[in-house]
Scaffold this motif. Structure first.
Motif, PDB file in Angstrom:
ATOM      1  N   ARG A  46      46.081  44.986  39.620  1.00  0.00           N
ATOM      2  CA  ARG A  46      45.015  44.339  38.862  1.00  0.00           C
ATOM      3  C   ARG A  46      43.892  43.944  39.805  1.00  0.00           C
ATOM      4  O   ARG A  46      44.145  43.526  40.939  1.00  0.00           O
ATOM      5  CB  ARG A  46      45.539  43.091  38.138  1.00  0.00           C
ATOM      6  N   LEU A  47      42.664  44.069  39.344  1.00  0.00           N
ATOM      7  CA  LEU A  47      41.513  43.716  40.173  1.00  0.00           C
ATOM      8  C   LEU A  47      41.225  42.229  40.028  1.00  0.00           C
ATOM      9  O   LEU A  47      40.249  41.811  39.405  1.00  0.00           O
ATOM     10  CB  LEU A  47      40.301  44.563  39.774  1.00  0.00           C
ATOM     11  N   THR A  48      42.084  41.433  40.639  1.00  0.00           N
ATOM     12  CA  THR A  48      41.968  39.980  40.602  1.00  0.00           C
ATOM     13  C   THR A  48      42.083  39.431  42.025  1.00  0.00           C
ATOM     14  O   THR A  48      42.644  40.092  42.905  1.00  0.00           O
ATOM     15  CB  THR A  48      43.062  39.354  39.723  1.00  0.00           C
ATOM     16  N   PRO A  49      41.572  38.225  42.276  1.00  0.00           N
ATOM     17  CA  PRO A  49      41.614  37.670  43.639  1.00  0.00           C
ATOM     18  C   PRO A  49      43.008  37.593  44.244  1.00  0.00           C
ATOM     19  O   PRO A  49      43.180  37.834  45.443  1.00  0.00           O
ATOM     20  CB  PRO A  49      41.009  36.274  43.444  1.00  0.00           C
ATOM     21  N   THR A  50      44.037  37.247  43.443  1.00  0.00           N
ATOM     22  CA  THR A  50      45.382  37.132  44.013  1.00  0.00           C
ATOM     23  C   THR A  50      45.926  38.467  44.505  1.00  0.00           C
ATOM     24  O   THR A  50      46.855  38.505  45.307  1.00  0.00           O
ATOM     25  CB  THR A  50      46.378  36.538  42.987  1.00  0.00           C
ATOM     26  N   VAL A  74      41.082  53.285  44.140  1.00  0.00           N
ATOM     27  CA  VAL A  74      41.498  51.967  43.638  1.00  0.00           C
ATOM     28  C   VAL A  74      41.879  52.131  42.171  1.00  0.00           C
ATOM     29  O   VAL A  74      41.024  52.393  41.322  1.00  0.00           O
ATOM     30  CB  VAL A  74      40.377  50.929  43.800  1.00  0.00           C
ATOM     31  N   ILE A  75      43.163  51.983  41.888  1.00  0.00           N
ATOM     32  CA  ILE A  75      43.685  52.192  40.537  1.00  0.00           C
ATOM     33  C   ILE A  75      44.072  50.850  39.931  1.00  0.00           C
ATOM     34  O   ILE A  75      44.891  50.118  40.500  1.00  0.00           O
ATOM     35  CB  ILE A  75      44.915  53.124  40.563  1.00  0.00           C
ATOM     36  N   GLY A  76      43.483  50.524  38.803  1.00  0.00           N
ATOM     37  CA  GLY A  76      43.784  49.258  38.153  1.00  0.00           C
ATOM     38  C   GLY A  76      42.543  48.707  37.478  1.00  0.00           C
ATOM     39  O   GLY A  76      41.423  49.127  37.776  1.00  0.00           O
ATOM     40  N   SER A  77      42.739  47.800  36.572  1.00  0.00           N
ATOM     41  CA  SER A  77      41.611  47.231  35.836  1.00  0.00           C
ATOM     42  C   SER A  77      41.728  45.717  35.779  1.00  0.00           C
ATOM     43  O   SER A  77      42.740  45.134  36.161  1.00  0.00           O
ATOM     44  CB  SER A  77      41.561  47.804  34.417  1.00  0.00           C
ATOM     45  N   SER A  78      40.678  45.085  35.299  1.00  0.00           N
ATOM     46  CA  SER A  78      40.658  43.642  35.144  1.00  0.00           C
ATOM     47  C   SER A  78      39.600  43.309  34.116  1.00  0.00           C
ATOM     48  O   SER A  78      39.031  44.211  33.479  1.00  0.00           O
ATOM     49  CB  SER A  78      40.359  42.967  36.488  1.00  0.00           C
ATOM     50  N   ASP A  79      39.309  42.030  33.970  1.00  0.00           N
ATOM     51  CA  ASP A  79      38.211  41.693  33.064  1.00  0.00           C
ATOM     52  C   ASP A  79      36.893  42.031  33.753  1.00  0.00           C
ATOM     53  O   ASP A  79      36.815  42.228  34.967  1.00  0.00           O
ATOM     54  CB  ASP A  79      38.266  40.216  32.654  1.00  0.00           C
TER      55      ASP A  79
END
Length: 212
Positions: A46-50, A74-79
């Motif tokens: 996930r494209l999140t800070p953590t 870069v594979i993954g999504s986020s808001d």
């Protein structure tokens, strides 16, 4: 990990067993590497800070400084909020041609892209296991990760660890792997060994033994 939290909460440790999280090794083995897309590295999450995504532009800038053509998938999504912030940092670092945000992909496409990469990066600094690392190892990818305690218990010496938050050490480790083919080949062999321990079949056998 979870076992420690349960013990701290008062559960009897003698009745707790860590089985692990498995990957579908048979499915992964059947997927072929992408013939049209080749990458020096890949990131899945996930494209999140953590997940450490904002370390990526800095780390990859150092890699590109030595290997200008180096690309990472870069594979993954986020808001939209976090995705746009990451895009801006990538653009500010002039890395739009080197860091490719592929978004959410089907399982087959994801594995295909992973297999077309030379190494795997995990920048997450909060993990209970590390499923994406499991998948990378099953794809035969050497992995570079932060030095988290949970990884020592699971993956031991089969991955390349870097002190948490040290971007320079991380990029140095990536460059060392990319420029050292013998090391990569040795780590590929090790990756496939550890991956077999966490196949669905292996974990099913382990659970059956515990039950019986």
């Amino acid at each position: 990990g979870v076992k420690k939290k349960l013990v701290d909460a008062g559960f009897d440790e003698s009745g707790l067993f860590v089985v692990g999280a498995g990957v579908d090794s048979e499915f992964i083995a059947k997927v072929k590497a992408s013939e049209s897309d080749k990458f020096e590295a890949c990131f899945v999450g996930r494209l999140t800070p953590t997940k450490g995504i904002f370390y990526l532009p800095k780390i990859w800038a150092s890699v590109v400084d030595k290997i200008p053509y180096a690309r990472i998938a870069v594979i993954g999504s986020s808001d939209k909020y976090w995705t746009e912030r990451l895009k801006k940092r990538i653009e500010s670092a002039n890395l739009s041609n080197n860091i490719l945000l592929l978004g959410f992909l089907s399982e087959e496409k994801k594995i295909s892209i992973m297999k077309s990469s030379k190494i795997f990066l995990s920048l997450s600094y909060e993990e209970g296991w590390g499923m994406s690392i499991n998948e990378a190892l099953a794809c035969g990818l050497p992995a570079v990760v932060w030095d988290l305690e949970v990884y020592k218990q699971i993956f031991k010496d089969f991955i390349l660890t870097v002190p948490v938050g040290n971007a320079k050490a991380f990029s140095d480790a990536v460059l060392h792997l990319l420029t050292n083919r013998r090391l990569r080949e040795r780590m590929v062999t090790n990756a496939l060994k550890i991956a077999r321990l966490y196949s669905l079949d292996s974990l099913a056998e382990k659970e059956l033994k515990l039950i019986t």
